[in-house]
Write an enzyme that holds these catalytic residues in place. Structure first.
Site, short mmCIF file in Angstrom:
data_model
loop_
_atom_site.label_atom_id
_atom_site.label_comp_id
_atom_site.label_asym_id
_atom_site.label_seq_id
_atom_site.Cartn_x
_atom_site.Cartn_y
_atom_site.Cartn_z
N TYR A 129 0.82 -1.21 0.00
CA TYR A 129 0.00 0.00 0.00
C TYR A 129 0.85 1.26 0.00
O TYR A 129 0.46 2.29 -0.58
CB TYR A 129 -0.96 0.00 1.19
N GLU A 142 -8.12 -7.07 5.07
CA GLU A 142 -7.34 -8.15 4.49
C GLU A 142 -6.63 -8.99 5.54
O GLU A 142 -6.48 -10.21 5.38
CB GLU A 142 -6.36 -7.57 3.46
#
Length: 399
Positions: free
Chosen positions: A94, A136
């Protein structure tokens, strides 16, 4: 993120509406130039056909439009999280993506991208990343702790290949290590990873599990995507169709938030083309377990490309709970009079599908889903009872 930053995010909505795909196209180009290793994570076919930049532009716009209350997007975010986990996306990825996104905003917008705006988007992205990483992490924990589960890629051996139609093959995948495999819910998918020679890259793709759960293997059924004027040849599907019994591929744990609900409600399964695969898993699972009243509606071009027709016909012959409607665009006079000529038209089976408290499952390309979703709404079906799965990057947002 403070209120001033949220206002700055909202101020960019007109730009995202008019030029969002310009931004996302630039973003992907920039990211792959600086981090070419990510090409093995992303679907390069969807990069070439523009679907990925369109899907990302829509997602960024939706986030900006709902910046005051991003929780309304939670179901969408969970769907994205499922896909990320199936691709083994890591928390540290990310930071890479975020760096390129903020840099792209600055480089594409130029003077419009003030320091305050960039700071606002950085804060917005970091908040979204934190949400996604949390979603996640939970999915990863569930995959690792469930019986037969695992994290990341696992090697599977192809032990059987069946031609289901002129363009669809089923692959029976057995764990190479001989250990247990994870249970799944009918409708979910696997990500598989193969080496594509023309790209010189490993490439991932998602394929629905096409059978009821079997403890020894997974079955996926893959359409060989041939080149058309509107789309290039499917690189991964063609690679898979060239594999043989004994070959191995990498597979991630079952994932997905499109699945058969566990209740006694009637079931209406509506598919187009290879969209039949997750619905077949639902049909077979219903046969093994609940035997709920089921209506099966499927459309394809012609009999030659009609996969699983014999399997479904056998279930119907043996059952008093299944009713089928098959549509073929091309129909010869000598073919079964039970087949309806033309594309799927729910008005032609309206009486059969208007069942009390029924659950409706749609799977196929985006235009197919939109058309039949609208038909169901016109029949006064409650949106909460309609579920759908679009193959490829999600472009349909109906619920």
């Amino acid at each position: 993120m403070n209120s001033e930053q949220k206002q700055l995010i909202k101020a960019t909505i007109p730009i995202l509406q008019s030029s969002g795909e310009v931004l996302t196209a630039y973003f992907y180009k920039r990211m792959f130039e600086h981090n070419p290793e990510l090409k093995s994570v992303f679907n390069m076919g969807n990069q070439a056909n523009g679907k990925q930049k369109h899907a990302l532009a829509a997602a960024v716009l939706a986030y900006a439009e709902n910046i005051d209350n991003p929780s309304v997007l939670i179901n969408v975010l969970k769907g994205i999280g499922n896909k990320h986990v199936s691709l083994n996306i890591k928390a540290e990825d990310y930071a890479i993506v975020g760096g390129h996104l903020i840099a792209s905003i600055q480089e594409v917008l130029g003077d419009v991208a003030t320091a305050e705006l960039l700071e606002a988007w950085t804060a917005a992205y970091n908040e979204l990343a934190a949400i996604m990483i949390g979603i996640e992490a939970e999915f990863y924990r569930n995959n690792e702790t469930k019986k037969g589960g695992w994290k990341g890629w696992r090697n599977f051996t192809i032990k059987e290949i069946i031609n289901e139609s002129e363009e669809i093959k089923s692959f029976y995948l057995y764990p190479t290590d001989g250990k247990e495999i994870a249970m799944y819910t009918a409708g979910q998918y696997l990500s598989v990873q193969v080496f594509v020679e023309e790209l010189g890259l490993l490439q991932p793709r998602q394929y629905s599990l096409s059978s009821a759960f079997h403890p020894n293997y997974y079955r996926i059924s893959v359409k060989k995507e041939t080149a058309l004027e509107s789309q290039p040849e499917g690189m991964v599907s063609n690679t898979l169709h060239q594999l043989h019994i004994g070959d191995t591929i990498n597979v991630s744990a079952p994932a997905g938030n499109f699945y058969l609900q566990d209740d006694k409600a009637p079931i209406v399964l509506i598919s187009g083309g290879v969209g039949v695969t997750p619905l077949l898993s639902m049909l077979e699972t219903n046969k093994k377990k609940a035997k709920n009243k089921t209506v099966w509606i499927h459309g394809c071009r012609n009999n030659a490309v009609h996969a699983f027709k014999d399997s479904v016909a056998t279930i119907e012959e043996e059952s008093d709970w299944l009713e089928t409607y098959i549509f073929n665009e091309d129909l010869n006079e000598n073919e079964s009079n039970r087949i309806i000529k033309g594309r799927v038209d729910l008005k032609k089976c309206k009486d059969a599908i208007l069942l009390e408290n029924a659950r409706y499952y749609l799977c196929g390309p985006a235009p197919f889903i939109k058309a039949h979703y609208e038909s169901l709404i016109a029949f006064d079906i409650d949106k909460s009872n309609i579920f759908y799965e679009e193959f490829g990057p999600q472009s349909v947002s109906l619920n």
